[in-house]
Scaffold this motif. Structure first.
Motif, PDB file in Angstrom:
ATOM      1  N   LYS A   3     -23.306  58.768  45.266  1.00  0.00           N
ATOM      2  CA  LYS A   3     -22.028  59.329  44.866  1.00  0.00           C
ATOM      3  C   LYS A   3     -21.202  59.658  46.091  1.00  0.00           C
ATOM      4  N   LYS A   4     -19.905  59.289  46.040  1.00  0.00           N
ATOM      5  CA  LYS A   4     -19.032  59.543  47.169  1.00  0.00           C
ATOM      6  C   LYS A   4     -18.776  61.041  47.327  1.00  0.00           C
ATOM      7  N   VAL A   5     -18.805  61.487  48.567  1.00  0.00           N
ATOM      8  CA  VAL A   5     -18.461  62.871  48.868  1.00  0.00           C
ATOM      9  C   VAL A   5     -17.037  62.884  49.418  1.00  0.00           C
ATOM     10  N   ARG A   6     -16.143  63.569  48.740  1.00  0.00           N
ATOM     11  CA  ARG A   6     -14.731  63.554  49.118  1.00  0.00           C
ATOM     12  C   ARG A   6     -14.334  64.902  49.709  1.00  0.00           C
ATOM     13  N   THR A  12      -7.946  61.611  45.023  1.00  0.00           N
ATOM     14  CA  THR A  12      -8.334  60.378  44.338  1.00  0.00           C
ATOM     15  C   THR A  12      -8.926  60.698  42.970  1.00  0.00           C
ATOM     16  N   LEU A  13      -8.493  59.969  41.960  1.00  0.00           N
ATOM     17  CA  LEU A  13      -8.923  60.217  40.588  1.00  0.00           C
ATOM     18  C   LEU A  13     -10.427  60.043  40.443  1.00  0.00           C
ATOM     19  N   THR A  14     -11.056  60.989  39.777  1.00  0.00           N
ATOM     20  CA  THR A  14     -12.478  60.910  39.458  1.00  0.00           C
ATOM     21  C   THR A  14     -12.676  61.256  37.988  1.00  0.00           C
ATOM     22  N   THR A 223      -6.779  55.662  43.039  1.00  0.00           N
ATOM     23  CA  THR A 223      -8.101  55.441  42.466  1.00  0.00           C
ATOM     24  C   THR A 223      -8.918  54.616  43.457  1.00  0.00           C
ATOM     25  N   ASP A 224     -10.155  54.347  43.108  1.00  0.00           N
ATOM     26  CA  ASP A 224     -11.004  53.526  43.961  1.00  0.00           C
ATOM     27  C   ASP A 224     -10.877  52.032  43.645  1.00  0.00           C
ATOM     28  N   HIS A 225      -9.927  51.653  42.828  1.00  0.00           N
ATOM     29  CA  HIS A 225      -9.718  50.230  42.532  1.00  0.00           C
ATOM     30  C   HIS A 225      -9.329  49.500  43.824  1.00  0.00           C
TER      31      HIS A 225
END
Length: 337
Positions: A3-6, A12-14, A223-225
């Motif tokens: 899981k990404k740690v931001r 960024t949308l989660t 987003t991550d797109h």
């Protein structure tokens, strides 16, 4: 997958576990369409070839398409591989005629692409519609290439069914630009406006757009797109080529930009996306649009130059709080530039 740690400021949308059930209600599948669920104001989680036959022909006033380019790219586990030009041509021909059938007789279509697939896009569109322009927009992102020119541009083909009958509202997409060297005639501003907020010119747009900011971590639309299009980019297309209440259709919805922008600007929407998680991202963006209809770089009916609107607001607020008189704001803004 880890899981990404931001960072705390990363917007960024989660998706949170407690949101999932509500978001799923905003997404439908093939069976829902077969059972009579309408396609207006709907996100369809399906393969494009399964969904298109269940969508009425001629239902969309505006179609915006951002298909996979002829590049090897991983879309959240779904991989698209670069191929020969003739194979990519065949890929476009397999679905573009079906999409064009969903367009009203007086509707407009925009097709996104990059330099590598641009000739294929032109050939495919010319078989189905009348291409009337090509928009080139500056995609200012990335650090560059060591052995080639940095690819900083993308294209959007503008096409219609009937070149003598289509909607286009240029007044809705004017730009607000700073006047660096103001010219006066008989002591008065010529073709620009002098105000307490600075010197600006309201101009008509060309087919080269250099005012677009790519979504990044501090923007709520991010987003991550891997190939997300900016809301500001699509807002220009929606405002120019549709009216309030019209239907905007995107058959490759991705993270939901077309639907989110349509909702923010008072249009109906429909999007098809094969990736389930992307559909949920889009559903969340639509929920967010209910309470926040803002579009970065667009305010008071005009589009501002890149990175100028928020910066000017911050400067104006600072100036007002410091007690500087409004009539001095123009000079302050010149220093801020």
């Amino acid at each position: 997958m880890e899981k990404k740690v931001r960072a705390g400021r990363n917007r960024t949308l989660t998706l949170q576990p407690e949101e999932m059930e509500a978001l799923k209600k905003g997404v439908c599948g093939i069976q829902d369409l077969k059972e009579g669920r309408g396609c207006t104001d709907t996100i369809i989680n399906a393969d494009i070839f399964e969904a298109l036959p269940l969508i009425p022909d001629g239902f969309a006033d505006l179609v915006i398409i951002d298909p996979p380019y002829n590049l090897t790219k991983n879309f959240n586990g779904l991989k698209f591989s670069a191929t020969k030009d003739e194979d990519y041509d065949a890929y476009l021909d397999s679905w573009l005629p079906l999409v064009c059938r969903k367009l009203k007789d007086n509707g407009s279509l925009y097709l996104c692409g990059d330099w590598k697939c641009t000739s294929s896009l032109q050939r495919a569109l010319e078989k189905n519609l009348c291409v009337i322009n090509r928009i080139t927009w500056q995609r200012e992102k990335g650090r560059g290439a060591k052995s080639n020119w940095k690819n900083g541009m993308e294209d959007i083909r503008f096409a219609v069914k009937n070149p003598s009958d289509y909607y286009f509202n240029v007044e809705s997409v004017k730009m607000k630009r700073r006047v660096i060297a103001p010219y006066r005639k008989d002591g008065e501003p010529k073709d620009w406006e002098e105000s307490g907020e600075g010197n600006f010119r309201i101009t008509y747009p060309s087919n080269f757009w250099d005012d677009i900011s790519i979504p990044f971590w501090s923007m709520s639309e991010n987003t991550d797109h891997p190939t997300q299009k900016p809301e500001k980019l699509y807002a220009k297309l929606v405002l120019a080529s549709s009216k309030p209440g019209d239907v905007v259709f995107d058959p490759f919805l991705g993270s939901g930009t077309a639907c989110a922008v349509a909702k923010k600007l008072g249009r109906h929407y429909c999007g098809i996306e094969i990736n389930r998680e992307y559909c949920l991202w889009a559903a969340k963006r639509l929920l967010m649009a209910e309470s926040d209809g803002s579009i970065q770089g667009y305010e008071d009916g005009v589009f501002w130059e890149r990175n100028t609107l928020n910066a000017f607001k911050q400067k104006k607020k600072k100036t007002e709080n410091s007690g500087i008189k409004k009539e001095n704001l123009s000079a302050e803004f010149e220093l801020f530039k």
